[in-house]
Design an enzyme around this catalytic site. Structure first.
Site, PDB file in Angstrom:
ATOM      1  N   HIS A  97       0.837  -1.213   0.000  1.00  0.00           N
ATOM      2  CA  HIS A  97       0.000   0.000   0.000  1.00  0.00           C
ATOM      3  C   HIS A  97       0.869   1.259   0.000  1.00  0.00           C
ATOM      4  O   HIS A  97       0.577   2.218  -0.717  1.00  0.00           O
ATOM      5  CB  HIS A  97      -0.895   0.044   1.249  1.00  0.00           C
ATOM      6  CG  HIS A  97      -1.899  -1.057   1.367  1.00  0.00           C
ATOM      7  ND1 HIS A  97      -2.050  -1.823   2.507  1.00  0.00           N
ATOM      8  CD2 HIS A  97      -2.822  -1.522   0.489  1.00  0.00           C
ATOM      9  CE1 HIS A  97      -3.022  -2.703   2.336  1.00  0.00           C
ATOM     10  NE2 HIS A  97      -3.510  -2.547   1.114  1.00  0.00           N
ATOM     11  N   LYS A 131     -16.118  -7.186   6.307  1.00  0.00           N
ATOM     12  CA  LYS A 131     -15.072  -8.196   6.529  1.00  0.00           C
ATOM     13  C   LYS A 131     -14.677  -8.369   7.997  1.00  0.00           C
ATOM     14  O   LYS A 131     -13.747  -9.108   8.276  1.00  0.00           O
ATOM     15  CB  LYS A 131     -13.815  -7.789   5.746  1.00  0.00           C
ATOM     16  CG  LYS A 131     -13.963  -7.815   4.237  1.00  0.00           C
ATOM     17  CD  LYS A 131     -12.674  -7.351   3.590  1.00  0.00           C
ATOM     18  CE  LYS A 131     -12.768  -7.318   2.086  1.00  0.00           C
ATOM     19  NZ  LYS A 131     -11.568  -6.682   1.495  1.00  0.00           N
ATOM     20  N   ARG A 140      -2.001  -6.295  -8.411  1.00  0.00           N
ATOM     21  CA  ARG A 140      -0.869  -7.158  -8.084  1.00  0.00           C
ATOM     22  C   ARG A 140      -0.646  -8.216  -9.154  1.00  0.00           C
ATOM     23  O   ARG A 140       0.454  -8.428  -9.617  1.00  0.00           O
ATOM     24  CB  ARG A 140      -1.094  -7.863  -6.736  1.00  0.00           C
ATOM     25  CG  ARG A 140      -0.922  -6.970  -5.554  1.00  0.00           C
ATOM     26  CD  ARG A 140      -1.407  -7.621  -4.303  1.00  0.00           C
ATOM     27  NE  ARG A 140      -2.817  -7.963  -4.433  1.00  0.00           N
ATOM     28  CZ  ARG A 140      -3.586  -8.393  -3.461  1.00  0.00           C
ATOM     29  NH1 ARG A 140      -3.087  -8.576  -2.266  1.00  0.00           N
ATOM     30  NH2 ARG A 140      -4.866  -8.650  -3.660  1.00  0.00           N
ATOM     31  N   SER A 145      -2.973  -7.683   3.061  1.00  0.00           N
ATOM     32  CA  SER A 145      -3.212  -7.523   4.496  1.00  0.00           C
ATOM     33  C   SER A 145      -3.591  -8.869   5.109  1.00  0.00           C
ATOM     34  O   SER A 145      -3.237  -9.163   6.263  1.00  0.00           O
ATOM     35  CB  SER A 145      -4.340  -6.519   4.733  1.00  0.00           C
ATOM     36  OG  SER A 145      -3.988  -5.254   4.232  1.00  0.00           O
TER      37      SER A 145
HETATM   38  O1  PNS Z   1      -8.823  -2.961   0.191  1.00  0.00           O
HETATM   39  P1  PNS Z   1     -10.087  -3.514  -0.411  1.00  0.00           P
HETATM   40  O2  PNS Z   1     -10.880  -4.229   0.650  1.00  0.00           O
HETATM   41  O3  PNS Z   1      -9.825  -4.354  -1.619  1.00  0.00           O
HETATM   42  O4  PNS Z   1     -10.942  -2.229  -0.888  1.00  0.00           O
HETATM   43  C1  PNS Z   1     -12.236  -2.394  -1.443  1.00  0.00           C
HETATM   44  C2  PNS Z   1     -12.966  -1.043  -1.568  1.00  0.00           C
HETATM   45  C3  PNS Z   1     -12.963  -0.306  -0.248  1.00  0.00           C
HETATM   46  C4  PNS Z   1     -12.238  -0.198  -2.592  1.00  0.00           C
HETATM   47  C5  PNS Z   1     -14.393  -1.336  -2.076  1.00  0.00           C
HETATM   48  O5  PNS Z   1     -14.957  -2.326  -1.267  1.00  0.00           O
HETATM   49  C6  PNS Z   1     -15.301  -0.111  -2.049  1.00  0.00           C
HETATM   50  O6  PNS Z   1     -15.098   0.821  -2.769  1.00  0.00           O
HETATM   51  N1  PNS Z   1     -16.308  -0.136  -1.160  1.00  0.00           N
HETATM   52  C7  PNS Z   1     -17.223   0.969  -0.994  1.00  0.00           C
HETATM   53  C8  PNS Z   1     -18.628   0.588  -1.471  1.00  0.00           C
HETATM   54  C9  PNS Z   1     -18.773   0.790  -2.954  1.00  0.00           C
HETATM   55  O7  PNS Z   1     -18.647   1.878  -3.472  1.00  0.00           O
HETATM   56  N2  PNS Z   1     -19.047  -0.316  -3.640  1.00  0.00           N
HETATM   57  C10 PNS Z   1     -19.269  -0.279  -5.074  1.00  0.00           C
HETATM   58  C11 PNS Z   1     -18.019  -0.572  -5.833  1.00  0.00           C
HETATM   59  S1  PNS Z   1     -18.457  -1.622  -7.114  1.00  0.00           S
END
Ligand code: PNS
Length: 158
Positions: free
Chosen positions: A17, A41, A90, A128
């Protein structure tokens, strides 16, 4: 002013990150690291802890701000006046999920585009979840996260 958002769970922040934050900060005027609050989660760290940890490891970068958010990412982006979402890629296994998310976000708000940065090859295996799994079994996470973060992760399992 070009404002970008780098969203994620950051549970906890890793060297992968940090690498993306350092590089993304160079291609925008202001980078907002958005820490998702309402993650389904059940995170190891509270959102406040995750924001504080990020703040500790990005002190050397001037144009980065860490904020938490809940709800839709595109709404948070709009609220922050950002029209770029940054995500790290990644490996090919990340691609399908990221591709869907980028399209969904673009459909939800066509003014917002997603930019992908390929993760540094040194961290292409790192997540993570890996950090938590290794630390949970008492393994060495010094190559995955800065010392200040490693201490906090071990504390959670002690
Ligand atoms: O680090 P992560 O868990 O891969 O991040 C995922 C994240 C936070 C980017 C994604 O879950 C997100 O944007 N969540 C907010 C809800 C949202 O907007 N969902 C629609 C996206 S399709």
């Amino acid at each position: 002013m070009r404002i970008a958002i780098y969203p994620g769970s950051f549970d906890p922040v890793t060297y992968g990150h940090i690498d993306i934050i350092e590089r993304a900060s160079k291609i925008c005027d202001k980078l907002i690291v958005g820490v998702l609050m309402n993650s389904s989660k059940s995170p190891l760290f509270s959102v406040e802890e995750r924001v504080n940890m990020l703040n500790e490891v990005i002190q050397h970068i001037d144009n980065v701000e860490v904020c938490s958010f809940s709800g839709l990412l595109v709404d948070f982006a709009k609220e922050m006046d950002a029209n770029i979402i940054v995500r790290g890629l990644r490996a090919i296994t990340d691609f399908e999920y990221e591709f869907q998310m980028a399209h969904a976000n673009h459909i939800l708000n066509s003014e917002i585009d997603t930019v992908f940065l390929t993760t540094n090859i040194d961290y292409s295996y790192l997540s993570s979840s890996t950090v938590k799994e290794v630390a949970g079994f008492g393994g060495d996470i010094s190559q995955f996260v800065p010392d200040v973060i490693a201490k906090k992760v071990y504390n959670k399992y002690s």
